[in-house]
Design a protein around this motif. Structure first.
Motif, mmCIF file in Angstrom:
data_model
loop_
_atom_site.group_PDB
_atom_site.id
_atom_site.type_symbol
_atom_site.label_atom_id
_atom_site.label_comp_id
_atom_site.label_asym_id
_atom_site.label_seq_id
_atom_site.Cartn_x
_atom_site.Cartn_y
_atom_site.Cartn_z
ATOM 1 N N THR A 54 -20.393 6.444 9.328
ATOM 2 C CA THR A 54 -21.409 7.323 9.925
ATOM 3 C C THR A 54 -21.027 7.679 11.371
ATOM 4 O O THR A 54 -21.090 8.855 11.768
ATOM 5 C CB THR A 54 -22.787 6.622 9.892
ATOM 6 O OG1 THR A 54 -23.113 6.318 8.521
ATOM 7 C CG2 THR A 54 -23.874 7.492 10.491
ATOM 8 N N TYR A 55 -20.611 6.674 12.157
ATOM 9 C CA TYR A 55 -20.237 6.984 13.548
ATOM 10 C C TYR A 55 -18.898 7.721 13.626
ATOM 11 O O TYR A 55 -18.649 8.463 14.577
ATOM 12 C CB TYR A 55 -20.242 5.714 14.404
ATOM 13 C CG TYR A 55 -21.660 5.210 14.637
ATOM 14 C CD1 TYR A 55 -22.625 6.055 15.197
ATOM 15 C CD2 TYR A 55 -22.042 3.932 14.278
ATOM 16 C CE1 TYR A 55 -23.933 5.616 15.380
ATOM 17 C CE2 TYR A 55 -23.351 3.485 14.463
ATOM 18 C CZ TYR A 55 -24.285 4.342 15.012
ATOM 19 O OH TYR A 55 -25.578 3.932 15.193
ATOM 20 N N ALA A 56 -18.050 7.523 12.613
ATOM 21 C CA ALA A 56 -16.808 8.315 12.566
ATOM 22 C C ALA A 56 -17.182 9.794 12.414
ATOM 23 O O ALA A 56 -16.608 10.675 13.080
ATOM 24 C CB ALA A 56 -15.928 7.850 11.413
ATOM 25 N N SER A 67 -18.218 10.668 23.623
ATOM 26 C CA SER A 67 -17.042 9.863 23.913
ATOM 27 C C SER A 67 -17.482 8.506 24.428
ATOM 28 O O SER A 67 -18.449 8.397 25.177
ATOM 29 C CB SER A 67 -16.128 10.610 24.890
ATOM 30 O OG SER A 67 -16.204 10.060 26.150
ATOM 31 N N GLY A 68 -16.805 7.468 23.964
ATOM 32 C CA GLY A 68 -17.179 6.118 24.371
ATOM 33 C C GLY A 68 -16.895 5.131 23.268
ATOM 34 O O GLY A 68 -16.038 5.369 22.415
ATOM 35 N N GLU A 69 -17.642 4.027 23.287
ATOM 36 C CA GLU A 69 -17.375 2.950 22.344
ATOM 37 C C GLU A 69 -18.680 2.509 21.690
ATOM 38 O O GLU A 69 -19.715 2.472 22.347
ATOM 39 C CB GLU A 69 -16.756 1.779 23.113
ATOM 40 C CG GLU A 69 -16.122 0.773 22.225
ATOM 41 C CD GLU A 69 -15.267 -0.223 22.993
ATOM 42 O OE1 GLU A 69 -14.036 -0.183 22.824
ATOM 43 O OE2 GLU A 69 -15.834 -1.030 23.735
ATOM 44 N N ILE A 70 -18.621 2.211 20.404
ATOM 45 C CA ILE A 70 -19.797 1.734 19.663
ATOM 46 C C ILE A 70 -19.399 0.463 18.929
ATOM 47 O O ILE A 70 -18.336 0.408 18.304
ATOM 48 C CB ILE A 70 -20.270 2.814 18.646
ATOM 49 C CG1 ILE A 70 -20.913 3.994 19.388
ATOM 50 C CG2 ILE A 70 -21.242 2.228 17.624
ATOM 51 C CD1 ILE A 70 -21.349 5.146 18.497
ATOM 52 N N SER A 71 -20.265 -0.549 18.994
ATOM 53 C CA SER A 71 -20.012 -1.792 18.262
ATOM 54 C C SER A 71 -20.569 -1.682 16.849
ATOM 55 O O SER A 71 -21.742 -1.353 16.674
ATOM 56 C CB SER A 71 -20.746 -2.945 18.935
ATOM 57 O OG SER A 71 -19.878 -3.644 19.727
ATOM 58 N N ILE A 72 -19.753 -1.977 15.870
ATOM 59 C CA ILE A 72 -20.203 -1.941 14.477
ATOM 60 C C ILE A 72 -20.791 -3.312 14.116
ATOM 61 O O ILE A 72 -20.183 -4.346 14.386
ATOM 62 C CB ILE A 72 -19.012 -1.588 13.547
ATOM 63 C CG1 ILE A 72 -18.464 -0.191 13.902
ATOM 64 C CG2 ILE A 72 -19.402 -1.675 12.085
ATOM 65 C CD1 ILE A 72 -19.470 0.944 13.827
ATOM 66 N N VAL A 74 -11.770 7.301 16.537
ATOM 67 C CA VAL A 74 -11.940 8.489 15.708
ATOM 68 C C VAL A 74 -12.072 9.696 16.631
ATOM 69 O O VAL A 74 -12.870 9.674 17.573
ATOM 70 C CB VAL A 74 -13.213 8.366 14.839
ATOM 71 C CG1 VAL A 74 -13.357 9.577 13.928
ATOM 72 C CG2 VAL A 74 -13.191 7.084 14.027
ATOM 73 N N ARG A 75 -11.288 10.729 16.347
ATOM 74 C CA ARG A 75 -11.271 11.904 17.226
ATOM 75 C C ARG A 75 -11.128 13.156 16.369
ATOM 76 O O ARG A 75 -10.385 13.155 15.392
ATOM 77 C CB ARG A 75 -10.032 11.780 18.126
ATOM 78 C CG ARG A 75 -9.817 12.869 19.166
ATOM 79 C CD ARG A 75 -8.415 12.738 19.788
ATOM 80 N NE ARG A 75 -8.037 11.355 20.063
ATOM 81 C CZ ARG A 75 -8.315 10.699 21.186
ATOM 82 N NH1 ARG A 75 -8.939 11.304 22.159
ATOM 83 N NH2 ARG A 75 -7.946 9.449 21.332
ATOM 84 N N ARG A 76 -11.861 14.208 16.749
ATOM 85 C CA ARG A 76 -11.655 15.468 16.031
ATOM 86 C C ARG A 76 -10.434 16.161 16.592
ATOM 87 O O ARG A 76 -10.317 16.291 17.813
ATOM 88 C CB ARG A 76 -12.879 16.365 16.174
ATOM 89 C CG ARG A 76 -12.627 17.692 15.517
ATOM 90 C CD ARG A 76 -13.891 18.340 15.062
ATOM 91 N NE ARG A 76 -14.130 19.520 15.856
ATOM 92 C CZ ARG A 76 -15.313 20.053 16.044
ATOM 93 N NH1 ARG A 76 -16.382 19.466 15.554
ATOM 94 N NH2 ARG A 76 -15.446 21.132 16.744
ATOM 95 N N LEU A 77 -9.551 16.609 15.719
ATOM 96 C CA LEU A 77 -8.396 17.381 16.198
ATOM 97 C C LEU A 77 -8.869 18.822 16.390
ATOM 98 O O LEU A 77 -10.042 19.047 16.666
ATOM 99 C CB LEU A 77 -7.245 17.242 15.210
ATOM 100 C CG LEU A 77 -6.754 15.769 15.060
ATOM 101 C CD1 LEU A 77 -5.722 15.640 13.968
ATOM 102 C CD2 LEU A 77 -6.203 15.244 16.384
ATOM 103 N N ARG A 82 -14.497 5.096 20.010
ATOM 104 C CA ARG A 82 -13.847 3.875 19.513
ATOM 105 C C ARG A 82 -14.921 3.018 18.850
ATOM 106 O O ARG A 82 -15.988 2.791 19.431
ATOM 107 C CB ARG A 82 -13.172 3.100 20.644
ATOM 108 C CG ARG A 82 -12.510 1.840 20.157
ATOM 109 C CD ARG A 82 -11.519 1.265 21.148
ATOM 110 N NE ARG A 82 -10.835 0.119 20.566
ATOM 111 C CZ ARG A 82 -11.296 -1.124 20.588
ATOM 112 N NH1 ARG A 82 -12.429 -1.411 21.192
ATOM 113 N NH2 ARG A 82 -10.608 -2.115 20.023
ATOM 114 N N LEU A 83 -14.648 2.584 17.645
ATOM 115 C CA LEU A 83 -15.602 1.790 16.875
ATOM 116 C C LEU A 83 -15.120 0.341 16.892
ATOM 117 O O LEU A 83 -14.167 -0.012 16.177
ATOM 118 C CB LEU A 83 -15.711 2.329 15.448
ATOM 119 C CG LEU A 83 -16.085 3.820 15.370
ATOM 120 C CD1 LEU A 83 -15.933 4.356 13.960
ATOM 121 C CD2 LEU A 83 -17.506 4.032 15.882
#
Ligand code: UD1
Length: 419
Positions: free
Chosen positions: A240-242, A13-18, A285-288, A253-254
């Motif tokens: 890929t990060y999704a 969980s967190g944020e990644i810069s594309i 992006v989150r897994r349900l 969050r991307l």
């Protein structure tokens, strides 16, 4: 040799810069050969492949400098002093062949090493060469080199590509910008990276119409000039990060991601049970609840990208039910399958298709990969696996993923590089 160790089973969980798209930046850099003036490119990722292209351009006489105030900005310019792209550089990166069209159009000659085979298939360049011949180039193959000349300037032509090759479209497009008269390129590839290249070429003074469609019209001009251009975000890094969010059962969050370039990937991930929500500056992006098997077939854009096939297969290996993954672009792009199976996946390959029967959990193992996307699929599998996974041959990852470990670690992954 560097390796990456992952201890899995932690939801991220967190944020990644594309970052900027590698496959857009490489042809944009080659376009610098089309003008003597400076081309300024921003949002260029810091990757091994970008370094290889910079080395190649430097030996053609083009200076490539990272701008001090912004390390993602490249300034390219200078006179071409050498029309030869040597084997030692081209063998490292197939995209080196993208200098062929620009060199030929600008100088009337080029000598470029044939890229040869590579791990994911034979990958010939016949479509590049046929297209350039239709523009009037004379091409011979000698001693492993493509020898091309066009003493009296290239001439526009109607070219129909038998297959929508990305690289052939880019090479012909760049060459046609400086040809005499109009070129029509039909059945052109439509990847967003090509539209990005065409937009930059138009800023440089080219006259390209039909951008984003499979029919490009190019009215040749005598010269191009300098320009400034920002590279589009990397859709494959985004995808890929999704998958990293989905496979780990977390939410990421991307930042700077664009969904409009990822239509088919988003549709398939949503079908598999992944939530994807766009906001102003990015995508979450989150897994349900659970993941379901979904069939997928790789196709030229806007179809599902071959560069996302291995990552999607890793995801399907832990989904409920079965998924059929069909690869139509490259003939040998299932080399991640035996490695995923060593981690407990249940995948059978039948020709161009793989049947993936989902398992409840994967288990960590030492694994080895043979190309960029296969390597990252093993990292993704490692995120979902019980225990420790060690991915060998990390240099493949460094070709296309900037700061992979630190981006994932910032979201809670237990991942580190062993040197
Ligand atoms: C580009 C991408 C790569 C992606 C691929 C397909 C870059 C730097 N690389 O590679 O990441 O996987 O598109 O989306 O942008 N072919 C021929 N003759 C040719 C050219 C291609 O037969 O002259 C075949 C290839 O062997 C392959 C298929 O066409 O089977 C697709 O190749 P192409 O679209 O040209 O891919 P690249 O430009 O090499």
């Amino acid at each position: 040799m560097h390796r990456i160790r992952i201890r899995g089973c932690r939801p991220l969980s967190g944020e990644i810069s594309i970052g900027g798209a590698k496959n857009a930046a490489l042809p944009l850099m080659a376009a610098a050969l089309l003008t003597e003036e400076r081309l300024i490119l921003s949002n260029v990722p810091q990757l091994a492949d970008i370094h290889t292209m910079a080395t190649l351009l430097a030996q053609h006489g083009i200076t490539v400098e990272r701008v001090a105030r912004d390390r993602r900005m490249l300034a390219l310019g200078g006179a071409i002093t050498n029309p030869e792209a040597p084997y030692d550089i081209v063998r490292k990166m197939r995209a080196s062949v993208l200098v062929l069209g620009p060199l030929l159009a600008r100088l009337g000659q080029a000598r470029v090493s044939l890229p040869g085979g590579c791990a994911i298939g034979t990958r010939p360049v016949d479509l590049h060469l046929k297209g350039l011949e239709q523009l009037g180039a004379q091409i011979t193959l000698e001693g492993g080199y493509i020898q091309a000349t066009a003493p009296c300037r290239l001439t526009g032509a109607k070219i129909v590509l038998p297959f929508a090759s990305v690289g052939a479209t880019e090479n012909i497009l760049m060459a046609a910008c400086l040809a005499k008269g109009r070129t029509v390129l039909a059945n052109a590839a439509r990847e967003p990276e090509i539209a990005d290249l065409a937009a930059c070429l138009n800023k440089m003074g080219a006259l390209i119409g039909g951008i984003g469609t499979d029919r490009l019209t190019i009215d040749g001009v005598a010269r191009l000039h300098g320009a400034e251009h920002e590279t589009i975000p990397d859709r494959i890094e985004t995808g890929t990060y999704a998958v990293a969010a989905a496979i780990s059962g977390g939410a990421i969050r991307l930042r700077c991601a664009r969904l409009d370039h990822l239509g088919s990937v988003v549709r398939i991930l949503r079908e598999a049970g992944v939530e994807i929500i766009e906001d102003g500056g990015g995508v979450t992006v989150r897994r349900l609840d659970g993941l379901h098997g979904v069939d997928v077939m790789t196709e030229p854009y806007p179809g599902f990208p071959t560069d996302m096939q291995a990552q999607f297969m890793a995801l399907m290996s832990v989904a409920e039910g079965a998924a059929m993954v069909t690869e139509t672009i490259f003939e040998n792009r299932f080399m991640h399958v035996p490695e995923l199976n060593r981690m407990g996946a249940r995948i059978n390959v039948h020709g161009a298709s793989a049947i993936v029967r989902g398992v409840a959990t994967l288990s960590g193992a030492p694994v080895m990969a043979t190309d960029l996307r296969a390597s990252v699929s093993l990292v993704l599998a490692g995120l979902a696996a019980k225990g420790e996974t060690v991915v060998n041959r990390v240099y493949h990852l460094d070709r296309g993923y900037e700061a992979l470990e630190s981006k994932l670690a910032a979201c809670g992954a237990a991942i580190e590089r062993l040197v």
